[in-house]
Design a protein around this motif. Structure first.
Motif, PDB file in Angstrom:
ATOM      1  N   ARG A 219      -3.276  57.641  -2.857  1.00  0.00           N
ATOM      2  CA  ARG A 219      -2.050  57.188  -2.628  1.00  0.00           C
ATOM      3  C   ARG A 219      -2.052  55.954  -1.530  1.00  0.00           C
ATOM      4  O   ARG A 219      -1.352  54.826  -1.890  1.00  0.00           O
ATOM      5  CB  ARG A 219      -1.174  58.357  -1.651  1.00  0.00           C
ATOM      6  CG  ARG A 219      -0.425  59.042  -2.688  1.00  0.00           C
ATOM      7  CD  ARG A 219       0.474  59.858  -1.820  1.00  0.00           C
ATOM      8  NE  ARG A 219       0.130  60.556  -0.607  1.00  0.00           N
ATOM      9  CZ  ARG A 219      -0.665  61.700  -0.824  1.00  0.00           C
ATOM     10  NH1 ARG A 219      -0.460  62.382  -1.892  1.00  0.00           N
ATOM     11  NH2 ARG A 219      -0.812  62.392   0.427  1.00  0.00           N
ATOM     12  N   MET A 220      -2.953  55.808  -0.657  1.00  0.00           N
ATOM     13  CA  MET A 220      -3.163  54.881   0.084  1.00  0.00           C
ATOM     14  C   MET A 220      -3.790  53.547  -0.764  1.00  0.00           C
ATOM     15  O   MET A 220      -3.083  52.209  -0.229  1.00  0.00           O
ATOM     16  CB  MET A 220      -4.055  55.027   1.305  1.00  0.00           C
ATOM     17  CG  MET A 220      -3.557  55.791   2.365  1.00  0.00           C
ATOM     18  SD  MET A 220      -2.413  54.878   3.370  1.00  0.00           S
ATOM     19  CE  MET A 220      -3.345  53.479   4.199  1.00  0.00           C
ATOM     20  N   THR A 224      -1.458  49.958  -0.763  1.00  0.00           N
ATOM     21  CA  THR A 224      -2.188  49.015  -0.105  1.00  0.00           C
ATOM     22  C   THR A 224      -2.415  47.619  -0.998  1.00  0.00           C
ATOM     23  O   THR A 224      -2.145  46.773  -0.693  1.00  0.00           O
ATOM     24  CB  THR A 224      -3.321  49.534   0.718  1.00  0.00           C
ATOM     25  OG1 THR A 224      -2.842  50.522   1.431  1.00  0.00           O
ATOM     26  CG2 THR A 224      -3.927  48.490   1.624  1.00  0.00           C
ATOM     27  N   LEU A 225      -2.979  48.184  -2.084  1.00  0.00           N
ATOM     28  CA  LEU A 225      -3.191  47.161  -2.919  1.00  0.00           C
ATOM     29  C   LEU A 225      -2.170  46.322  -3.646  1.00  0.00           C
ATOM     30  O   LEU A 225      -2.132  45.224  -3.771  1.00  0.00           O
ATOM     31  CB  LEU A 225      -4.244  47.532  -3.975  1.00  0.00           C
ATOM     32  CG  LEU A 225      -5.511  48.098  -3.588  1.00  0.00           C
ATOM     33  CD1 LEU A 225      -6.243  48.943  -4.955  1.00  0.00           C
ATOM     34  CD2 LEU A 225      -6.391  46.908  -3.226  1.00  0.00           C
ATOM     35  N   ARG A 254      -6.330  54.395 -12.853  1.00  0.00           N
ATOM     36  CA  ARG A 254      -4.808  54.712 -12.599  1.00  0.00           C
ATOM     37  C   ARG A 254      -4.644  53.843 -11.419  1.00  0.00           C
ATOM     38  O   ARG A 254      -3.265  53.276 -11.400  1.00  0.00           O
ATOM     39  CB  ARG A 254      -4.589  56.230 -12.423  1.00  0.00           C
ATOM     40  CG  ARG A 254      -4.637  56.838 -13.503  1.00  0.00           C
ATOM     41  CD  ARG A 254      -4.243  58.504 -13.244  1.00  0.00           C
ATOM     42  NE  ARG A 254      -5.258  59.070 -12.406  1.00  0.00           N
ATOM     43  CZ  ARG A 254      -5.038  59.934 -11.362  1.00  0.00           C
ATOM     44  NH1 ARG A 254      -3.796  60.127 -11.140  1.00  0.00           N
ATOM     45  NH2 ARG A 254      -5.888  60.429 -10.700  1.00  0.00           N
ATOM     46  N   ILE A 255      -5.361  53.646 -10.539  1.00  0.00           N
ATOM     47  CA  ILE A 255      -5.052  52.518  -9.267  1.00  0.00           C
ATOM     48  C   ILE A 255      -5.116  51.025  -9.969  1.00  0.00           C
ATOM     49  O   ILE A 255      -4.447  50.510  -9.578  1.00  0.00           O
ATOM     50  CB  ILE A 255      -6.284  52.669  -8.501  1.00  0.00           C
ATOM     51  CG1 ILE A 255      -6.363  54.105  -7.781  1.00  0.00           C
ATOM     52  CG2 ILE A 255      -6.205  51.561  -7.049  1.00  0.00           C
ATOM     53  CD1 ILE A 255      -7.487  54.374  -6.888  1.00  0.00           C
ATOM     54  N   ILE A 256      -6.049  50.799 -10.826  1.00  0.00           N
ATOM     55  CA  ILE A 256      -5.918  49.465 -11.432  1.00  0.00           C
ATOM     56  C   ILE A 256      -4.902  49.216 -12.081  1.00  0.00           C
ATOM     57  O   ILE A 256      -4.279  48.155 -12.063  1.00  0.00           O
ATOM     58  CB  ILE A 256      -7.233  49.499 -12.351  1.00  0.00           C
ATOM     59  CG1 ILE A 256      -8.519  49.745 -11.471  1.00  0.00           C
ATOM     60  CG2 ILE A 256      -7.272  47.908 -13.071  1.00  0.00           C
ATOM     61  CD1 ILE A 256     -10.064  49.454 -12.256  1.00  0.00           C
ATOM     62  N   ASN A 257      -4.363  50.166 -12.920  1.00  0.00           N
ATOM     63  CA  ASN A 257      -3.176  50.023 -13.736  1.00  0.00           C
ATOM     64  C   ASN A 257      -1.997  49.738 -12.768  1.00  0.00           C
ATOM     65  O   ASN A 257      -1.163  48.876 -13.203  1.00  0.00           O
ATOM     66  CB  ASN A 257      -2.976  51.090 -14.689  1.00  0.00           C
ATOM     67  CG  ASN A 257      -3.903  50.957 -15.723  1.00  0.00           C
ATOM     68  OD1 ASN A 257      -4.574  50.015 -16.198  1.00  0.00           O
ATOM     69  ND2 ASN A 257      -3.959  52.248 -16.614  1.00  0.00           N
ATOM     70  N   ALA A 258      -1.847  50.376 -11.656  1.00  0.00           N
ATOM     71  CA  ALA A 258      -0.787  50.319 -10.590  1.00  0.00           C
ATOM     72  C   ALA A 258      -0.615  48.856 -10.266  1.00  0.00           C
ATOM     73  O   ALA A 258       0.352  48.374  -9.917  1.00  0.00           O
ATOM     74  CB  ALA A 258      -0.825  51.460  -9.649  1.00  0.00           C
TER      75      ALA A 258
END
Ligand code: UT7
Length: 322
Positions: A219-220, A224-225, A254-258
């Motif tokens: 989540r962070m 943050t990104l 999933r973080i990269i796509n977000a």
């Protein structure tokens, strides 16, 4: 005066562990790992040390830049898995490259380490004191894994990436942005080993390992990104559409796509290596950069946004005219 990337290189240990291999070790499945993280396989060391991976990546970066080790006046290694408590991995790399006299030191900012190291080298060069830097992100993070913990051991891999950064009158690194908040220190960490024996031995005996509250870190990282994308573009008076390539830390697809969605960049302008490398901590960004430079996707003159997030928490970005 700018600093400019004139060469890139990377190196992966030979041994590959697929998700199927992990199915034999912990209660997991290839489907779960791929769906939740995007990872298919990762490289892991057998007995190679971080400095050995770093040296191989450095040699390739030097070759691309048309430089020799003697030309270097600064060596910075970003790593969380140094061979020894001291001397620094940078000094070990320096010795193996046969450079004598360059400033050499390590930077420890976990997965954001390479961005921290690049920012540091950029400031040395812009100040006029140094002209040719070797900046490496290298990790043998598999040494820190609890191979009984399916929540972490499936995520990480080993490797190294390097760049040569030289003084230039043409724009190269446009800006760097570094942040940390130690309030989150317990969400992703490795406890300190007992100093009575060498760190490496203690780690090999499985007495210290990485722990992570994955959900909270996730989540962070996403929030943050997203924020650092805005900060970086605003600092340069640029629009999202000015960025040609996103070169993100490779923790989770999933973080990269977000982050790509936030930047409104299509996934074919995002360098993705997480499926092949897993999360290689400080090595992940320079590894991804080198892959996309060598396969011809990233070209001279294009604008790159590098960004990372990791233990600490630390986070940072670099906007680069390549
Ligand atoms: O590089 C530094 C920054 N690090 C990161 O950015 C990592 C951030 N975190 C993540 O990428 C994700 O949180 C993980 C990939 C670590 C986990 O994904 P998640 O979707 O957040 O899963 P979860 O932790 O909420 O776990 C969901 C379920 C749990 O089971 P229950 O409690 O719902 O029954 C876990 O026990 O998935 C289970 N699980 C697994 N199942 C099969 C956790 N790991 C595994 C596994 N295989 N390897």
């Amino acid at each position: 005066m700018y600093s400019k990337i004139t060469g890139t290189g990377s190196y992966l240990p030979e041994k590959v562990m697929t998700n199927k291999d992990l199915e034999k070790i912990v209660d997991t499945t290839d489907e779960w790992i791929f769906e939740r993280t995007g990872i298919k396989k990762r490289h892991v060391v057998t007995d190679e040390k971080t400095s050995e991976l770093a040296v191989e990546a450095a040699k390739l970066a030097l070759e691309m830049a048309g430089k020799t080790a003697e030309d270097l006046d600064l060596i910075i290694v970003a790593t969380t898995t140094s061979d020894l408590i001291f001397p620094s991995t940078a000094c070990l790399v320096q010795e193996r490259l046969d450079n004598h006299g360059a400033a050499a030191f390590d930077v420890q900012a976990v997965c954001t380490g390479f961005v921290y190291a690049l920012a540091t080298a950029d400031k040395f060069i812009k100040s006029g004191t140094h002209k040719c830097a070797l900046v490496i992100g290298a990790e043998t993070i598999s040494r820190l894994l609890d191979w009984n913990d399916r929540g972490t051991c499936v995520l990480f891999g080993d490797g190294a990436g390097a760049v040569i950064l030289e003084a230039s009158e043409e724009p190269g690194i446009l800006s760097t942005h570094l942040h940390a908040d130690g309030k989150y220190k317990d969400l992703l960490k490795v406890d300190s080993p007992d100093m009575s024996s060498s760190e490496y031995e203690r780690v090999k005996q499985g007495e210290v390992y990485l722990t992570m509250k994955g959900n909270e870190v996730f989540r962070m990282a996403v929030n943050t990104l997203g924020r650092i994308v805005d900060e970086t573009l605003e600092a340069n008076n640029m629009q999202k559409s000015d960025v040609d390539w996103l070169v993100p830390h490779q923790a989770n697809i999933r973080i990269i796509n977000a982050t790509a969605k936030k930047l409104k960049v299509s996934t074919d302008h995002v360098v993705i290596t997480v499926h092949e490398h897993g999360n290689t901590s400080a090595a992940s960004i320079p590894l991804a950069l080198d892959v996309a430079v060598r396969d011809g996707r990233i070209k001279r003159g294009e604008t790159l946004l590098l960004e990372g997030f990791g233990g600490g928490f630390t986070w940072g970005s670099a906007l680069i005219k390549f």
